[in-house]
Motif scaffolding. Structure first.
Motif, PDB file in Angstrom:
ATOM      1  N   GLY A 133      -3.827 -13.205  -0.983  1.00 20.99           N
ATOM      2  CA  GLY A 133      -4.786 -13.337   0.086  1.00 20.99           C
ATOM      3  C   GLY A 133      -4.548 -12.262   1.131  1.00 20.99           C
ATOM      4  N   GLN A 134      -5.376 -12.261   2.151  1.00 22.17           N
ATOM      5  CA  GLN A 134      -5.292 -11.222   3.181  1.00 22.17           C
ATOM      6  C   GLN A 134      -4.151 -11.433   4.144  1.00 22.17           C
ATOM      7  N   GLY A 135      -3.570 -12.584   4.117  1.00 25.75           N
ATOM      8  CA  GLY A 135      -2.437 -12.861   4.985  1.00 25.75           C
ATOM      9  C   GLY A 135      -2.839 -13.526   6.296  1.00 25.75           C
ATOM     10  N   THR A 136      -1.913 -14.324   6.817  1.00 23.74           N
ATOM     11  CA  THR A 136      -2.080 -14.967   8.125  1.00 23.74           C
ATOM     12  C   THR A 136      -0.899 -14.579   8.988  1.00 23.74           C
ATOM     13  N   ILE A 137      -1.190 -14.016  10.157  1.00 16.51           N
ATOM     14  CA  ILE A 137      -0.130 -13.650  11.095  1.00 16.51           C
ATOM     15  C   ILE A 137       0.204 -14.875  11.937  1.00 16.51           C
ATOM     16  N   LEU A 153      -2.842  -6.363   0.261  1.00 17.20           N
ATOM     17  CA  LEU A 153      -1.940  -6.103  -0.854  1.00 17.20           C
ATOM     18  C   LEU A 153      -2.745  -5.898  -2.128  1.00 17.20           C
ATOM     19  N   GLU A 154      -2.629  -4.709  -2.686  1.00 17.94           N
ATOM     20  CA  GLU A 154      -3.374  -4.371  -3.900  1.00 17.94           C
ATOM     21  C   GLU A 154      -2.399  -4.141  -5.053  1.00 17.94           C
ATOM     22  N   PHE A 155      -2.640  -4.794  -6.152  1.00 15.49           N
ATOM     23  CA  PHE A 155      -1.854  -4.564  -7.365  1.00 15.49           C
ATOM     24  C   PHE A 155      -2.174  -3.179  -7.914  1.00 15.49           C
ATOM     25  N   LEU A 156      -1.130  -2.468  -8.302  1.00 17.17           N
ATOM     26  CA  LEU A 156      -1.324  -1.156  -8.908  1.00 17.17           C
ATOM     27  C   LEU A 156      -1.027  -1.184 -10.403  1.00 17.17           C
ATOM     28  N   THR A 157       0.228  -1.530 -10.750  1.00 13.96           N
ATOM     29  CA  THR A 157       0.627  -1.450 -12.139  1.00 13.96           C
ATOM     30  C   THR A 157       1.844  -2.324 -12.390  1.00 13.96           C
ATOM     31  N   VAL A 204       1.940   1.431   2.628  1.00 11.58           N
ATOM     32  CA  VAL A 204       3.276   0.994   2.223  1.00 11.58           C
ATOM     33  C   VAL A 204       3.195   0.637   0.748  1.00 11.58           C
ATOM     34  N   TYR A 205       4.058   1.240  -0.033  1.00 14.19           N
ATOM     35  CA  TYR A 205       4.087   0.983  -1.465  1.00 14.19           C
ATOM     36  C   TYR A 205       5.258   0.051  -1.748  1.00 14.19           C
ATOM     37  N   LEU A 206       4.940  -1.094  -2.304  1.00 20.18           N
ATOM     38  CA  LEU A 206       5.943  -2.122  -2.564  1.00 20.18           C
ATOM     39  C   LEU A 206       6.224  -2.241  -4.046  1.00 20.18           C
ATOM     40  N   GLN A 252       0.073  -1.631   0.079  1.00 16.59           N
ATOM     41  CA  GLN A 252      -0.306  -2.471   1.210  1.00 16.59           C
ATOM     42  C   GLN A 252      -0.863  -1.622   2.339  1.00 16.59           C
ATOM     43  N   THR A 253      -2.076  -1.938   2.769  1.00 14.19           N
ATOM     44  CA  THR A 253      -2.689  -1.316   3.926  1.00 14.19           C
ATOM     45  C   THR A 253      -3.286  -2.402   4.797  1.00 14.19           C
ATOM     46  N   ILE A 254      -3.547  -2.054   6.053  1.00 18.24           N
ATOM     47  CA  ILE A 254      -4.150  -3.013   6.969  1.00 18.24           C
ATOM     48  C   ILE A 254      -5.531  -3.422   6.458  1.00 18.24           C
TER      49      ILE A 254
END
Lengths: 117, 114
Positions: free
Chosen positions: B105-109, A43-47, A89-91, A37-39
């Motif tokens: 999705g990109q999210g909503t704050i 949220l990006e799927f990794l594995t 952030v790695y979730l 997760q980055t700004i």
């Protein structure tokens, strides 16, 4: 039930160093997922592992990133030669045998915040 | 490839107001739609999901979402928000053809003022 446990919660590394992140899934859950997760990218799927076997690593960067699940109680995400762009952030998330991403219900850990200087 | 779009990056309301957070998806097959909440500094928590049946699904803490195939939408609603509902909300889609991973999705704050 303690939930998904991720360690460390925060890690600061210097550029070029190695970082290993740990995840302990909920007991009895058969699937483990890693997301980043980055700004900017969100949220990006990794594995993803199911019953400890790697199922889908389509989101993993081809170089420097690797993930393992040596037993049903933990998974690791290793980043070699860390770069500033790896800061995120790695979730980790787990799911039960009858649930899982296909049913839209994952249980997430608190995340490991990696900062690469 | 499925995509999820949350058109509102920020939503601001006062406590007691109703709120709707929008989610639109792009996918033609059988999918699961879900919503997650993330409080600052924490992981994501599951709110609710839809696959089939009644298009209005109830979740935790008074949240509900309505599926619309014609609009390709899965909007999240709450009739009366509390300040503790302030968080980031993520819409997600999953399908067997995508390898069972969730696409977010990109999210909503959401900010709720007293």
């Amino acid at each position: 039930n303690a939930g998904v446990i991720q360690t460390p919660r925060h890690k600061v590394t210097g550029k070029g160093q190695e970082a290993t992140l740990w995840c302990e899934p909920i007991s009895g859950h058969s699937a483990v997922f890693w997301y980043r997760q980055t700004i900017v990218q969100g949220l990006e799927f990794l594995t993803y592992f199911r019953n400890q076997a790697p199922i889908d690593d389509s989101g993993m960067p081809k170089e420097r990133f690797s993930a393992q699940m040596p037993n049903q109680s933990h998974s690791t995400l290793k980043i070699q030669s860390t770069q500033p762009q790896d800061s995120a952030v790695y979730l980790c998330a787990s799911s039960s045998p009858t649930g899982g991403a296909l049913t839209g219900q994952l249980y997430f850990g608190e995340g490991s915040k990696l900062t690469v200087l | 490839t499925q995509t999820v779009s949350q058109s509102d990056a920020h939503v601001t309301v006062f406590e007691g107001d109703s709120v709707e957070l929008r989610c639109n998806y792009s996918y033609g097959g059988s999918i699961y739609l879900s919503w997650y909440i993330q409080h600052h500094g924490h992981g994501l928590q599951f709110l609710l999901k839809y696959y089939s049946g009644n298009p209005v699904v109830q979740g935790v803490n008074g949240f509900e979402a309505e599926f619309s195939k014609s609009d390709s939408s899965f909007h999240l609603r709450k009739a009366s928000v509390h300040w503790s509902d302030s968080a980031v909300y993520f819409c997600a889609v999953s399908a067997a053809s995508s390898g069972q991973k969730l696409v977010f999705g990109q999210g909503t704050i959401l900010k709720v003022y007293l």
